[in-house]
Design an enzyme around this catalytic site. Structure first.
Site, PDB file in Angstrom:
ATOM      1  CB  ALA A 129      -0.922   0.028   1.249  1.00 34.21           C
ATOM      2  N   PRO A 133      -4.562   9.021  -2.782  1.00 39.08           N
ATOM      3  CG  PRO A 133      -6.534   8.980  -1.993  1.00 39.08           C
ATOM      4  CD  PRO A 133      -5.212   8.707  -1.695  1.00 39.08           C
ATOM      5  CD  GLU A 249       7.175  -1.979  -8.152  1.00 39.68           C
ATOM      6  OE1 GLU A 249       6.060  -1.414  -8.305  1.00 39.68           O
ATOM      7  OE2 GLU A 249       7.646  -1.613  -6.920  1.00 39.68           O
TER       8      GLU A 249
END
Length: 389
Positions: A129, A133, A249
């Site tokens: 996480a 926003p 990643e």
């Protein structure tokens, strides 16, 4: 492997060939036939995770001591290639792998032994996480706060665009533990979601593509997490942890992108060999041949670059600058290649029943997640300032 038959990736071997057969069979039996249903329900069945865990496909590069398969990044690359080959972007195993590597490389011994075996079996689905926003690529702008209260942290805030968000059992939560300390005030907390009071999942988000991927909003309202669950056992190391793991990643992103480019080329070659216009197959027309010659060249150049990146991750020599270049080049190349390929399908290319149309939609986000292309350019530009050409 999806590259031309005359070329063999230098990082592969006979054992990986056998592993690829297992992965390809798993994808063909457990994922490919159910893609439309997974897309409608916006997640892959939990049973798929269980079966992947039983076959040793989850955490393939995690040592056996921690429940993994004891392989290398090459095993993970095989899985990502085979998923892309089948046109699957819903099975969130890449994020699961990334979360596990955070724990393996940055966690305490207790955290590794508690979390990794469960993730390897598929008992726990992992997520990270990070995005909020009002804070995407700018990690220092995050507002989610973790306040130490006795032997627990209290987490308050929200996250958005979280892969595996609604199904995750373990979430690596990026928080501010000391807002006044800038990057040194960022910490990663391990949240076990089952029965976590104050934790809630909002919408599973309706996306342009990758409809089978569970991508969700998360909310934290006074969520209590044991102080022992701060990754690595100390506050303030979160930004360091993130920077250390991002090359892994981004290399995964590059692996998926180049395999997707190869898949687009393959399906377009099949189509243009069969489809006729003006008394010829499409492949006999010069425009088609030239366009596909460009895509093949891009796929071939990209494959060599990505193969080198895979070998470097396996060897432990991958660096952030190269990973950024790989992520930037392969995802931008994929966007151009799949657009050119779709054009050769004509009106059929706009129909979602055709894999090329779904790939076109699925590919777009690859230039955004894992660090947007603009951020990758900034990283490469800074390397020019440090090292020159």
């Amino acid at each position: 492997m999806n590259a031309p038959a005359s070329y063999r990736s230098p990082w592969t071997d006979a054992d990986l060939d056998l592993y690829r057969e297992t992965v390809r069979r798993f994808v063909a039996e457990e994922i490919a036939p159910h893609q439309q249903r997974f897309a409608r329900q916006q997640h892959v069945d939990r049973a798929v995770w269980d079966k992947a865990g039983a076959l040793g496909l989850l955490l393939a590069d995690i040592p056996e001591d921690y429940g993994g398969a004891g392989g290398s990044f090459a095993h993970v690359a095989v899985l990502m290639e085979e998923l892309a080959r089948a046109g699957d972007y819903g099975f969130g195993v890449s994020v699961h792998q990334i979360a596990a590597n955070y724990i393996l490389h940055q966690g305490t011994e207790e955290q590794k032994r508690r979390c990794l075996p469960r993730m390897a079996r598929g008992d726990w689905i992992g997520a990270i996480a990070m995005t909020e926003p009002n804070a995407g690529s700018d990690l220092q702008a995050i507002r989610t706060r973790a306040t130490l209260e006795g032997d627990h942290y209290r987490i308050d805030g929200s996250k958005i665009f979280i892969s595996n968000g609604s199904m995750a059992d373990l979430i690596v939560v990026v928080t501010k533990t000391d807002p006044a300390a800038g990057s040194k005030g960022v910490s990663l907390l391990l949240l076990e979601t089952r029965d976590a009071a104050g934790f809630s999942v909002g919408r599973v988000l309706d996306k342009l593509g990758q409809h089978a991927a569970d991508t969700s909003e998360l909310f934290f309202d006074g969520v209590r997490v044991p102080a022992d669950n701060v990754l690595g056992g100390h506050e303030g190391l979160g930004f360091y942890h993130l920077m250390h793991e991002l090359p892994y990643e981004r290399t995964l992103c590059a692996v998926s992108a180049i395999a997707s480019t190869e898949a687009a080329l393959r399906m377009t070659l099949d189509h243009t060999r069969e489809r006729r216009a003006f008394g010829k197959t499409l492949l006999e027309l010069q425009n088609t041949r030239f366009k596909l010659a460009e895509v093949k060249t891009q796929a071939t150049v990209g494959r060599r670059f990505v193969d080198d990146c895979i070998a470097r991750v396996v060897a432990g020599t991958m660096d952030a600058d190269t990973a950024a270049m790989a992520k930037l080049w392969t995802t931008e190349t994929l966007g151009r290649a799949v657009d050119d390929c779709l054009q050769l399908f004509g009106g059929y290319g706009y129909m979602t029943e055709y894999p090329i149309a779904r790939l076109y939609a699925d590919a777009r986000v690859q230039r955004i997640y894992g660090g947007a292309s603009e951020i990758m350019k900034e990283i490469v530009a800074r390397s020019l300032e440090r090292n020159g050409a």
